[in-house]
Design a protein around this motif. Sequence first.
Motif, PDB file in Angstrom:
ATOM      1  N   SER A  11     126.943   4.272 -20.384  1.00 28.99           N
ATOM      2  CA  SER A  11     128.043   5.125 -19.951  1.00 28.99           C
ATOM      3  C   SER A  11     129.293   4.820 -20.767  1.00 28.99           C
ATOM      4  O   SER A  11     129.586   3.660 -21.067  1.00 28.99           O
ATOM      5  CB  SER A  11     128.329   4.886 -18.461  1.00 28.99           C
ATOM      6  N   LYS A  12     130.055   5.834 -21.096  1.00 28.37           N
ATOM      7  CA  LYS A  12     131.313   5.644 -21.819  1.00 28.37           C
ATOM      8  C   LYS A  12     132.470   5.373 -20.867  1.00 28.37           C
ATOM      9  O   LYS A  12     133.543   4.967 -21.292  1.00 28.37           O
ATOM     10  CB  LYS A  12     131.622   6.878 -22.673  1.00 28.37           C
ATOM     11  N   THR A  13     132.259   5.586 -19.566  1.00 29.16           N
ATOM     12  CA  THR A  13     133.360   5.449 -18.603  1.00 29.16           C
ATOM     13  C   THR A  13     133.166   4.315 -17.597  1.00 29.16           C
ATOM     14  O   THR A  13     134.063   4.020 -16.838  1.00 29.16           O
ATOM     15  CB  THR A  13     133.515   6.764 -17.809  1.00 29.16           C
ATOM     16  N   TYR A  14     132.003   3.687 -17.586  1.00 25.22           N
ATOM     17  CA  TYR A  14     131.743   2.651 -16.590  1.00 25.22           C
ATOM     18  C   TYR A  14     131.017   1.483 -17.234  1.00 25.22           C
ATOM     19  O   TYR A  14     130.118   1.666 -18.036  1.00 25.22           O
ATOM     20  CB  TYR A  14     130.879   3.225 -15.449  1.00 25.22           C
ATOM     21  N   SER A  15     131.427   0.293 -16.873  1.00 21.27           N
ATOM     22  CA  SER A  15     130.691  -0.886 -17.325  1.00 21.27           C
ATOM     23  C   SER A  15     130.323  -1.726 -16.116  1.00 21.27           C
ATOM     24  O   SER A  15     131.164  -2.006 -15.266  1.00 21.27           O
ATOM     25  CB  SER A  15     131.501  -1.701 -18.328  1.00 21.27           C
TER      26      SER A  15
END
Length: 150
Positions: A11-15
């Motif tokens: 994901s680019k928005t969540y780690s």
Amino acid sequence: MDEKGIEFPISKTYSHPCMLVTGDVKKDEYEKLAELVDKIDKDDFSKKYFIGISKYKDSYNLLTSEGNYKVEIGDLDNIELKVKGFKTFVEKYLVFQDPQKYSMVSVKYQNQIVTTLNPYFKENDSILKASHKDLAKAPVAVAKKANSTF
């Protein structure tokens, strides 16, 4: 991969907090690797010590948060026994040592813990020099050629 060993996109928005795994891991190893990560996450001792997993050739290593040593576990079989052996080594021996003393602690062999001294740790100099002198004095076995007639 998720806790079941199934690959999913990044994901680019969540780690999500997770363990870093490096090396040439095959898809058929994902499930056992996920089990290892799950065991590490559920055990307070393991969670404290192990921050990553690396694979080199066919051998896995656990990367530690303390010291510059790695814990060689070999294959992904008998993980509980291997982690228990490392835990015993830490509690009975390593707590009295500087963790920088070792470059590797191997628990891949059954009922054995094998350590490798860190050659860059100053206090190991005399130990390493003494072992090299002892090796130089050791007799060399010479193989005899067997004469055989048929």
